[in-house]
Enzyme design. Structure first.
Site, PDB file in Angstrom:
ATOM      1  N   THR A 328       0.853  -1.194   0.000  1.00  0.00           N
ATOM      2  CA  THR A 328       0.000   0.000   0.000  1.00  0.00           C
ATOM      3  C   THR A 328       0.882   1.234   0.000  1.00  0.00           C
ATOM      4  OG1 THR A 328      -1.774   1.192   1.158  1.00  0.00           O
ATOM      5  CG2 THR A 328      -0.201  -0.004   2.521  1.00  0.00           C
ATOM      6  N   HIS A 380       2.594 -11.642  14.302  1.00  0.00           N
ATOM      7  CA  HIS A 380       3.673 -12.226  15.079  1.00  0.00           C
ATOM      8  C   HIS A 380       3.402 -13.692  15.444  1.00  0.00           C
ATOM      9  CE1 HIS A 380       7.370 -12.161  17.083  1.00  0.00           C
ATOM     10  NE2 HIS A 380       7.230 -11.130  17.883  1.00  0.00           N
TER      11      HIS A 380
END
Length: 417
Positions: A328, A380
């Site tokens: 993006t 994560h």
């Protein structure tokens, strides 16, 4: 009479309902076959609904209605004759007469009666102790203030308001427009909101940052811009360099190119890169399939084609489904730094930002270079810090040294020239 029932077609797999965003025709209009008659919003895209046959249309749903796939939304009388073209002209005078209906509103409203003056007493115009203190501090005379207290006494509030510099009226009174507008969110916008909230709640999202030197990319674009455009028919932009750098980094760190499915991790041996594009209906993410095999010109051509479809409302659900990683570019709007949100079910996203001329140290010397901050948000749960940082460093290597890292040392061959 032959009447066709037009039903909502399925926009794509797993989509069960759509919203009628806009009717492009009115009830009773004559429509031609394949003429767009409505725009419908699904939770992934806005699509046009074409007429299946020619005839007079009867609408069976209102704008804003949520309808099921397969539900009848209009009828088309296929036996109806096409009306004469002069019909629209006959309606024109009605529009000209409309303003006349508003003329009675111009009549002068009766003037309100003058307010009755309050009786004068010893307290009229006299400040209270608190008000007197404020007026003394501001060096103002009580005669400059109109009291609103009992019998016209000047209150503390009167003194405070009078002490404020002239603001075109009472500073606590709004003098501008106070109107509000309530608009229902589209299905697409509601789905985007739902997905973004779920990402924040359901992933262990972190963001790591770095900066890249755009000097070499600037040089390549300036040197080969015209030759590249003449040969390939597209411009040489930044996105092809970043896409190349990302696909290389994904192959070096395969867990970044993965997703979670329950208790399982799914790794992909291909790089389907989602490119975030701002369209009239919101942010959409069309996908470059197998971007790892694309040349610079192929990447630029495909991005141009997909971006045009998004902005024209022609993008399909299939063209926005199945990406493995997203890029993006908030820099197009002036963003210096941001933490992009992961596009589920993907596990990572790269955010680009604006390019600023900044002083940096190069070989012990301070020089001015075009620099960009880049940010990578990642889940994560399956991507460790070592992999996320290594991935972003690999992207940085490709951008700082595109000829050596992305083009095999031959810039002309790398650009297909």
């Amino acid at each position: 009479m032959s009447v066709l029932e037009m039903k909502v077609p399925s926009p794509g797999e797993s989509i069960t309902e759509v919203e009628i965003a806009t009717w492009l025709v009115k009830d009773g209009d004559y429509v031609e076959k394949d003429q767009p008659i409505a725009e419908v919003d699904s939770d992934k895209a806005t699509l046009e609904l074409p007429a299946e046959q020619s005839g007079i249309i009867t609408l069976k749903a209102e704008e804003g209605d949520v309808v099921q796939v397969g539900q009848v939304v209009c009828l088309i009388d296929m036996d109806a004759a096409k009306p004469e073209g002069a019909a629209p002209a006959a309606e024109a005078p009605k529009q000209e007469e409309a303003p006349k209906a508003a003329e009675p509103a111009k009549q002068e409203a009766p003037k309100p009666a003058a307010p009755v003056a309050a009786p004068q007493t010893y307290a009229t115009g006299a400040p209270s102790p608190a008000a007197k203190k404020i007026l003394d501090e501001k060096g103002m005379d009580a005669g400059q203030v109109t009291g609103t207290g009992r019998d016209g006494r000047i209150t503390k509030t009167d003194a405070e308001l009078a002490a404020v510099p002239a603001l075109g009226g009472n500073p606590l009174t709004a003098t501008g427009s106070r109107s509000t507008t309530t608009t229902k969110l589209s299905v697409l916008r509601r789905k985007i909101a739902q997905r973004l909230v779920s990402v924040k709640n359901e992933t262990a999202m972190l963001t790591t940052f770095n900066e890249v030197d755009m000097s070499e990319i600037f040089r390549l674009r300036k040197q080969y811009k015209e030759e590249f455009a003449q040969k390939h028919g597209v411009g040489l932009g930044f996105m092809s360099f970043f896409t190349k750098a990302v696909t290389r980094a994904l192959q070096m760190y395969p867990d970044v190119n993965a997703s979670i499915d329950g208790d399982f991790k799914v790794n992909y041996d291909f790089c389907d890169i989602s490119i975030a594009v701002s369209g009239p209906k919101g942010l959409m993410v069309p996908v470059l399939r197998n971007a790892e095999n694309m040349s610079f010109s192929a990447i630029e051509a495909n991005i141009k084609d997909l971006a045009t479809k998004v902005r024209d409302g022609k993008i399909t659900v299939d063209e926005m489904t199945g990406g493995t990683f997203t890029i993006t570019n908030g820099g197009t709007f002036g963003s210096m730094m941001s933490t992009p949100i992961i596009n589920p079910p993907q596990s990572a996203i790269l955010g680009m930002h604006n390019i600023i001329q900044r002083p940096v140290a190069v070989d012990g010397q301070v020089v001015i270079r075009p620099m960009m901050y880049v940010a990578m948000s990642y889940d994560h749960r399956i991507i460790d810090g070592k992999e996320s940082v290594g991935f972003l460093v690999a992207v940085k290597e490709g951008i700082d040294n595109p000829v050596g890292v992305l083009m095999g040392g031959d810039e002309r061959k790398g650009l297909g020239l």
